[in-house]
Design an enzyme around this catalytic site. Structure first.
Site: not given
Ligand code: GNR
Ligand code: NI
Length: 167
Positions: A46, A51, A91-92, A133-134, A137
């Site tokens: 995601g 980001q 999270c990236l 999660h997104e 952000h």
């Molecule tokens: O790539 C991603 N893997 C992930 C793994 C577990 C829970 C959430 C994520 S999201 C993350 C990509 C990201 O940072 N999206 O904002």
């Molecule tokens: Ni993230």
């Protein structure tokens, strides 16, 4: 198509609250394409526009193994469903760190698609986790906000030091 630069914690720009998209136009669609390219390249499941330092309410997701099931949500509105349960997240923008956080096991999300039409879906499993999660952000929120200050500060110091070493 362009691969965009992903901001890393503790960059204060990740704390910006994103603004609603007023018109789903070609500029927005180009950004969506660039978000997907950046997400697949990373690789991640995601990515939120926040980001890449674009503070508009746009998220892209693909949780499929085959990387062939893209989802885009513009101006998403979330409703948590079911129980809350711990899940391990990464999270990236926090590369290399994984921690348990509590998430709803399912969500209902209403959003605009890339044509600017309203749609609604319910999601479970990894898709539900990723949507939550997104959407965080877009509010300037990161998974480290849910863990202990001790763990969060350790991650912050290590990422700051790693960035210094790269510079
Ligand atoms: O790539 C991603 N893997 C992930 C793994 C577990 C829970 C959430 C994520 S999201 C993350 C990509 C990201 O940072 N999206 O904002
Ligand atoms: Ni993230």
């Amino acid at each position: 198509m362009t691969i965009l630069t992903i901001l890393e914690y503790p960059d204060p720009r990740l704390r910006t609250v994103a603004k609603p998209v007023e018109q789903v136009d070609d500029n927005v669609r180009t950004l969506v394409d660039d978000l997907f390219e950046t997400m697949y390249d990373a690789p991640g499941i995601g990515l939120a526009a926040s980001q890449v330092d674009v503070h508009k309410r746009i998220i892209v997701i693909d949780v499929s193994q085959e990387r062939d099931t893209p989802h885009v949500f513009i101006n998403p509105v979330l409703e948590g469903l079911g129980e809350e349960a711990p899940v391990e997240e990464g999270c990236l923008s926090i590369p290399g760190y994984y921690e348990q956080v509590i998430r709803y096991e399912a969500v209902k999300v209403e959003a605009l698609n890339r044509s600017g039409e309203t749609f609604s879906m319910t999601a479970t499993d990894m898709l539900a986790v990723c949507i939550q999660h997104e959407c965080d952000h877009l509010e300037g929120k990161l998974f480290v906000d849910y863990i202990s200050p001790l763990k969060r500060n350790r991650i912050r110091r290590k990422l700051t030091k790693a960035k210094r070493a790269r510079a």
